[in-house]
Design a protein around this motif. Structure first.
Motif, PDB file in Angstrom:
ATOM      1  N   UNK A  85       0.956  -1.207   0.073  1.00  0.00           N
ATOM      2  CA  UNK A  85      -0.038   0.130   0.049  1.00  0.00           C
ATOM      3  C   UNK A  85       0.919   1.333   0.177  1.00  0.00           C
ATOM      4  N   UNK A  86       0.271   2.349  -0.072  1.00  0.00           N
ATOM      5  CA  UNK A  86       1.166   3.845  -0.343  1.00  0.00           C
ATOM      6  C   UNK A  86       1.650   4.028   1.005  1.00  0.00           C
ATOM      7  N   UNK A  87       1.446   3.502   2.137  1.00  0.00           N
ATOM      8  CA  UNK A  87       2.013   3.848   3.234  1.00  0.00           C
ATOM      9  C   UNK A  87       3.308   2.809   3.386  1.00  0.00           C
ATOM     10  N   UNK A  88       3.273   1.722   2.895  1.00  0.00           N
ATOM     11  CA  UNK A  88       4.352   0.730   3.021  1.00  0.00           C
ATOM     12  C   UNK A  88       5.371   0.591   1.836  1.00  0.00           C
ATOM     13  N   UNK A  89       4.766   0.897   0.746  1.00  0.00           N
ATOM     14  CA  UNK A  89       5.788   0.368  -0.387  1.00  0.00           C
ATOM     15  C   UNK A  89       5.994   1.914  -1.209  1.00  0.00           C
ATOM     16  N   UNK A  90       7.253   1.966  -1.539  1.00  0.00           N
ATOM     17  CA  UNK A  90       7.762   3.493  -2.317  1.00  0.00           C
ATOM     18  C   UNK A  90       7.152   3.121  -3.771  1.00  0.00           C
ATOM     19  N   UNK A  91       6.451   4.423  -4.220  1.00  0.00           N
ATOM     20  CA  UNK A  91       5.860   4.560  -5.356  1.00  0.00           C
ATOM     21  C   UNK A  91       4.346   3.852  -5.533  1.00  0.00           C
ATOM     22  N   UNK A  92       3.784   3.484  -4.429  1.00  0.00           N
ATOM     23  CA  UNK A  92       2.634   3.102  -4.307  1.00  0.00           C
ATOM     24  C   UNK A  92       1.561   3.924  -4.167  1.00  0.00           C
ATOM     25  N   UNK A  93       0.464   4.073  -4.975  1.00  0.00           N
ATOM     26  CA  UNK A  93      -0.715   4.802  -4.477  1.00  0.00           C
ATOM     27  C   UNK A  93      -2.010   4.127  -4.109  1.00  0.00           C
ATOM     28  N   UNK A  94      -1.751   2.819  -3.885  1.00  0.00           N
ATOM     29  CA  UNK A  94      -2.856   1.896  -3.604  1.00  0.00           C
ATOM     30  C   UNK A  94      -2.972   2.246  -1.895  1.00  0.00           C
ATOM     31  N   UNK A  95      -4.336   2.418  -1.710  1.00  0.00           N
ATOM     32  CA  UNK A  95      -4.708   2.811  -0.291  1.00  0.00           C
ATOM     33  C   UNK A  95      -4.712   1.784   0.363  1.00  0.00           C
ATOM     34  N   UNK A  96      -4.393   1.775   1.899  1.00  0.00           N
ATOM     35  CA  UNK A  96      -4.880   0.388   2.453  1.00  0.00           C
ATOM     36  C   UNK A  96      -6.300   0.051   2.487  1.00  0.00           C
ATOM     37  N   UNK A  97      -7.332   1.034   2.040  1.00  0.00           N
ATOM     38  CA  UNK A  97      -8.541   0.368   2.057  1.00  0.00           C
ATOM     39  C   UNK A  97      -8.705  -0.891   1.181  1.00  0.00           C
ATOM     40  N   UNK A  98      -7.705  -1.227   0.211  1.00  0.00           N
ATOM     41  CA  UNK A  98      -7.816  -2.158  -0.517  1.00  0.00           C
ATOM     42  C   UNK A  98      -7.724  -3.525   0.169  1.00  0.00           C
ATOM     43  N   UNK A  99      -6.848  -3.666   1.309  1.00  0.00           N
ATOM     44  CA  UNK A  99      -6.607  -4.699   2.190  1.00  0.00           C
ATOM     45  C   UNK A  99      -7.661  -4.825   3.034  1.00  0.00           C
TER      46      UNK A  99
END
Length: 152
Positions: A85-99
């Motif tokens: 997710x965007x808080x955990x991986x560089x370059x990610x814009x995937x929000x934690x809401x996915x998980x």
């Protein structure tokens, strides 16, 4: 099947420069970016026709729609591994809401598949059919991005 292989080869070709230049980027994130880039490229072609920014070409529209359809059929689960997710991986814009809402996320991907199939059936027919299918395809993309992607 040949179109699927072409779409996968294109996605891989786009991913290689990303992987080479973003050494710190998680490979799952890089793969997601590659798939989304190929989707966006093909959506840009049919969107340009639908909006009158480029002339309608049945062969180009059909090829782009087929690419979108085949990309939508990919098993994307491995690209959305936990910790990307965007808080955990560089370059990610995937929000934690996915998980936290994987069922909702999967439903949005399924809606993309349905819209991509409708576009595949419509794109090469005529401009009016392509335009009619654009709402569903754009809506499917937008619904997922609004809920599960960090704005730029």
């Amino acid at each position: 099947m040949p179109r699927l292989l072409t779409a996968l080869a294109t996605a891989a070709a786009l991913a290689l420069p990303t992987l080479a230049t973003a050494q710190d980027m998680n490979p799952n994130v890089a793969a997601r970016h590659a798939v989304m880039d190929v989707l966006a490229y093909n959506l840009g072609q049919i969107g340009g026709m639908a909006q009158g920014r480029m002339p309608y070409d049945a062969a180009v529209a059909s090829a782009a729609a087929n690419n979108i359809y085949h990309l939508s059929m990919l098993d994307i689960a491995p690209m959305f591994a936990e910790g990307t997710d965007n808080a955990s991986a560089q370059g990610s814009r995937a929000l934690p809401a996915i998980w936290t809402d994987m069922d909702g996320f999967n439903a949005r991907w399924a809606a993309l598949q349905t819209a991509a199939e409708a576009m595949k059936d419509a794109a090469g027919t005529d401009l009016a059919s392509l335009q009619g299918a654009m709402g569903g395809l754009g809506g499917a993309c937008g619904a997922c991005h609004q809920t599960y992607r960090q704005p730029q």
